[in-house]
Design a protein around this motif. Structure first.
Motif, short mmCIF file in Angstrom:
data_model
loop_
_atom_site.label_atom_id
_atom_site.label_comp_id
_atom_site.label_asym_id
_atom_site.label_seq_id
_atom_site.Cartn_x
_atom_site.Cartn_y
_atom_site.Cartn_z
N SER A 1 12.46 0.88 -11.81
CA SER A 1 11.42 0.18 -12.57
C SER A 1 12.05 -0.77 -13.59
O SER A 1 11.59 -1.91 -13.78
N ASP B 1 11.58 -4.93 -13.56
CA ASP B 1 11.09 -5.65 -14.74
C ASP B 1 12.06 -6.75 -15.16
O ASP B 1 11.65 -7.85 -15.54
N LYS C 1 7.21 -3.54 -7.84
CA LYS C 1 6.76 -2.89 -9.09
C LYS C 1 5.64 -1.89 -8.77
O LYS C 1 5.60 -0.79 -9.32
N VAL D 1 6.99 1.46 -7.34
CA VAL D 1 7.62 2.44 -8.23
C VAL D 1 6.70 2.90 -9.36
O VAL D 1 6.99 3.91 -10.01
N GLU D 2 5.60 2.19 -9.60
CA GLU D 2 4.79 2.53 -10.76
C GLU D 2 3.35 2.97 -10.43
O GLU D 2 2.61 3.36 -11.32
#
Length: 372
Positions: free
Chosen positions: A217, A221, A251, A254-255
């Motif tokens: 993550s 970012d 993103k 993973v989130e």
């Protein structure tokens, strides 16, 4: 210091890019009041002594003039509601934290790899570029980008298993070298920023493979941030549309919880397709009839659009399969396969990459009944 666009003052290092020292040439449409102020600022910078002379009256005189000029520039920009992304008021860095500017360019022989400093005027370069050891023409390089390239080449030669085991070590070394590239040369600097983007994305892939979601993550970012920085600087080339989409989708991987991914990826695909369809206007200018777009630039945009369309398929198929919707996944696979033939502007290389992903996903989900 041996360059005229940097100096050390009272323990702080100051540096200025080529663009802001040539505002009158590169931005002649600016208001005359601003052009005059930028000209005065450039003279202040070039008049600063080239080595630290703590407490020098001459230093203090030019420094005060420089800061007064920058205050006037800021006042005009505020009054006219203007923002110039290439202009940065003087902000110093602790001199112990910076690399000397003269180390930002060296001569490197492509034959015997001898490295020599550049310590002469550029107009005399032809006399000095012959390697004294082997006689070959030496190349002007940024030493940090050169060192980073070596680490990246080692990384690229690793097998998939080796990348998981030692890839982060090589990528970290590459990133550390690239961060040493300063803004003396816009060309070197933005090359380093583009290379940093690739390194961050590679780190993400390794941490994802290791199931280290926190680090994955972090690097996705950093990748998104890097694209935004490049876009703001006007350095976001056509292929970054694909990079940005991939970063957003990664993103999500993973989130977002597995049960929510399908709805999100389908909604994101709809938004992306609407955005990309708006870019299709460049098709009208493939004949070179628009002064703002060359035929080659139009083709590059259109290839990026095709590339993004193909890229999204793998995320949709995985989302369906992970939710046990294998019929939908198989239907999407068939649509994907057809699109690989129907995308008008896709290059052979893009098709090969897409087909490789297609085969990989077919092998990941044997429930689809496709031969990998």
């Amino acid at each position: 210091m041996s360059r005229e666009n940097s100096f050390i003052y009272r323990g702080k290092y100051y540096e200025y890019c080529d663009e802001e020292l040539s505002a009158q040439i590169k931005h002649p449409d600016l208001p005359k009041e601003l052009l005059n102020l930028f000209g005065r600022r450039t003279r202040c910078i070039k008049n600063m002594p080239l080595k630290d002379m703590e407490g020098s009256a001459l230093f203090d005189h030019y420094w005060k003039d420089l800061k007064d000029t920058e205050e006037s520039i800021d006042k005009v920009l505020t009054e006219k509601k203007m923002e110039l992304n290439w202009y940065h008021p003087s902000i110093g860095i602790d001199v112990t934290l910076i690399e000397p500017l003269e180390n930002q360019e060296v001569l490197i022989c492509p034959g015997c790899k001898k490295k020599l400093p550049i310590n002469y005027k550029w107009e005399d370069m032809s006399k000095f570029r012959t390697c004294p050891d082997c006689g070959k023409l030496m190349n002007v390089k940024n030493p940090y980008i050169h060192a980073a390239d070596k680490h990246r080449k080692k990384y690229n030669k690793l097998s998939n298993n080796e990348k998981i085991n030692i890839g982060i070590s090589l990528l970290t070394k590459e990133i550390n070298e690239l961060k040493k590239v300063n803004t003396y040369s816009e060309t070197w600097y933005y090359q380093a920023q583009l290379d940093l983007l690739k390194a961050y994305q590679n780190c993400f892939l390794i941490y994802l493979e290791k199931s280290n979601i926190e680090q994955a993550s972090k690097y996705i970012d950093l990748s998104i941030n890097q694209i935004m920085v490049l876009e703001k600087a006007g350095k976001a080339y056509w292929y970054m549309y694909t990079d940005f989409v991939i970063c957003l989708l990664n993103k999500m991987r993973v989130e977002v919880r597995l049960s929510d991914r399908l709805n999100i990826v389908l909604a994101l695909r709809e938004r992306i397709n609407m955005y990309l369809n708006e870019l299709l206007f460049v098709e009208d200018y493939l004949d070179g009839s628009n002064d703002n777009f060359s035929k080659q630039e139009c083709l590059e945009y259109l290839r990026a659009i095709d590339d993004v369309h193909l890229t999204i398929y793998s995320f949709i198929v995985c989302s369906y399969a992970e939710n046990d919707q294998y019929e939908k996944a198989l239907e999407t696979m068939r649509e994907w396969y057809q699109d690989m033939d129907s995308c008008k502007y896709t290059t052979d290389d893009q098709i090969k990459k897409s087909y490789y992903k297609f085969k990989r996903i077919a092998s990941m989900f044997p429930e689809l009944g496709l031969n990998a």
